[in-house]
Design an enzyme around this catalytic site. Sequence first.
Site, PDB file in Angstrom:
ATOM      1  N   LYS A  76      16.568  21.347 -10.960  1.00 47.84           N
ATOM      2  CA  LYS A  76      15.834  20.136 -11.303  1.00 47.84           C
ATOM      3  C   LYS A  76      16.694  19.100 -12.025  1.00 47.84           C
ATOM      4  O   LYS A  76      17.539  19.422 -12.850  1.00 47.84           O
ATOM      5  CB  LYS A  76      14.624  20.456 -12.190  1.00 47.84           C
ATOM      6  CG  LYS A  76      13.517  21.230 -11.524  1.00 47.84           C
ATOM      7  CD  LYS A  76      12.852  20.456 -10.401  1.00 47.84           C
ATOM      8  CE  LYS A  76      12.075  19.252 -10.906  1.00 47.84           C
ATOM      9  NZ  LYS A  76      10.981  19.632 -11.812  1.00 47.84           N
TER      10      LYS A  76
ATOM     11  N   HIS B 218       0.822  -1.215   0.000  1.00 52.03           N
ATOM     12  CA  HIS B 218       0.000   0.000   0.000  1.00 52.03           C
ATOM     13  C   HIS B 218       0.856   1.266   0.000  1.00 52.03           C
ATOM     14  O   HIS B 218       0.419   2.330   0.454  1.00 52.03           O
ATOM     15  CB  HIS B 218      -0.959   0.024   1.200  1.00 52.03           C
ATOM     16  CG  HIS B 218      -1.783  -1.211   1.343  1.00 52.03           C
ATOM     17  ND1 HIS B 218      -2.940  -1.428   0.629  1.00 52.03           N
ATOM     18  CD2 HIS B 218      -1.597  -2.319   2.111  1.00 52.03           C
ATOM     19  CE1 HIS B 218      -3.442  -2.612   0.955  1.00 52.03           C
ATOM     20  NE2 HIS B 218      -2.642  -3.172   1.843  1.00 52.03           N
TER      21      HIS B 218
ATOM     22  N   SER C 199      15.298  21.304 -16.228  1.00 46.99           N
ATOM     23  CA  SER C 199      14.136  22.167 -16.395  1.00 46.99           C
ATOM     24  C   SER C 199      14.547  23.433 -17.132  1.00 46.99           C
ATOM     25  O   SER C 199      15.671  23.911 -16.986  1.00 46.99           O
ATOM     26  CB  SER C 199      13.562  22.526 -15.020  1.00 46.99           C
ATOM     27  OG  SER C 199      12.682  23.634 -15.103  1.00 46.99           O
TER      28      SER C 199
ATOM     29  N   GLU D 291       9.751   8.288 -16.962  1.00 52.01           N
ATOM     30  CA  GLU D 291       8.405   8.825 -17.189  1.00 52.01           C
ATOM     31  C   GLU D 291       7.909   8.509 -18.599  1.00 52.01           C
ATOM     32  O   GLU D 291       6.724   8.185 -18.798  1.00 52.01           O
ATOM     33  CB  GLU D 291       8.406  10.331 -16.941  1.00 52.01           C
ATOM     34  CG  GLU D 291       8.562  10.682 -15.469  1.00 52.01           C
ATOM     35  CD  GLU D 291       8.711  12.173 -15.212  1.00 52.01           C
ATOM     36  OE1 GLU D 291       8.700  12.553 -14.043  1.00 52.01           O
ATOM     37  OE2 GLU D 291       8.859  12.949 -16.184  1.00 52.01           O
TER      38      GLU D 291
END
Length: 459
Positions: A282, A155, A276, A289
């Site tokens: 970043k 979970h 970024s 992704e």
Amino acid sequence: MKLWAGRFQKETDTLVNDFNSSITFDARLYKEDIEGSMAHAAMLGRQGIIEAREAEKIIDGLKAILADIEADNVEFSLDNEDIHMNIEALLTDRIGQTGKRLHTARSRNDQVALDFRLFVKREIPVIIGMALELEKVLVKKARANLETVMPGYTHLQRAQPTTFAHYMMAYANMIRRDITRLEDCTERMDECPLGAGALATSTYGVDRFQTAAALGFRKPTDNSMDSVSDRDFAIEFLSACSILMMHLSRFSEEIILWCSWEFKYVELDDAYSTGSSIMPQKKNPDVAELVRGKTGRVYGSLFSLLTVMKGLPLAYNKDMQEDKEPVFDAIDTVEMCLPVFTAMLDTLTVLPKNMRKAASGGFINATDCADYLVKKGLPFREAYMIVGRLVNMCIKTGETLDTLPLKDFRSVSGVFDADVYEALELKTCVNGRKVCGGPAKEAVERQIEAIRAFVEERG
């Protein structure tokens, strides 16, 4: 004039011609189409259906066309609709009337079924090879992290202690099943549809066993109607690809979490990260992704073909022209994702201290505490309740089970003794789980060896 124009009195409308044409994508099947045609011509010659010299002339012409295509010296025509008619037209232009004999005892229905099946059959080993490279990296990462303790989750809550090696072997087993699914798919598609004709074979004495062997198939298909209307081999292939991508997507999700500052279990290599345009701090996990995002694309290919096929009567229907683009796209996507994902995993840095620190929180040794009491003679449910009270006590006092004073343990149960701290040490918790499949070092070493042997068997 179109090769099928005899029955028609009018030219095909330009809109219909463009709509009907598939050459823009099925040109990719040129090699399979030519190989199938050469096998068919050779069989026609051997069976005396056409003269041997005609068969030789056709085969020589097809070889020359193949060489010209691969040298980028051929331009295909929309007027000839598809790869099959383009190559036949090129052949007839080059060798004359003899070229028109090639299509004897053959239909575009069995021709396309053959080309498509050959193409998929040949791409599967490419994908398997890429998956095996991923397995090698998983083995490498596991071997290097046999004692790298980290939290295991259920979970997405810290649950029990495990190791990074154990985690890697979980994915290694998933990828192993993906490989065997692709192998199973190959075995079922290893039947040659050539000679099935439009749907009911031919009155000519063709030898389907001969062409099947020449093209590397185990045998010819058993039923001619099934041969030309079947695309379940492509659906099964897309299903196997979808499951493979699902596993890569789940793994990507973990990596995305792990490289965040909230977890910081791993550091991605700069070569497999992006920045970024506005935030200079970043470091984005774009490879992971994109793999996660492209998984939906492969699913779409599967659902597209399932939907195309779901209402079609036997045998061939033009709807089935829609089978190739989803499969081509899925192949391209999987073959793009696997190598870059493998390289990303291979180059990432594991941060054992951060993993160990996270494992110290969340009471992930609570089950081990209960097991300690069971080994002292208490029933598990009673031990479970005792440990639950201890956890509640720790939450109120800001302690962990590792730091809780012995007097507090004994205030809940007199069974506790000083040896409880050794039982609660995370490495003790991990290495006590020696059961087959478990996270103990010796258990994971057996898992690593099994995957290594699996990879080695496949070269």
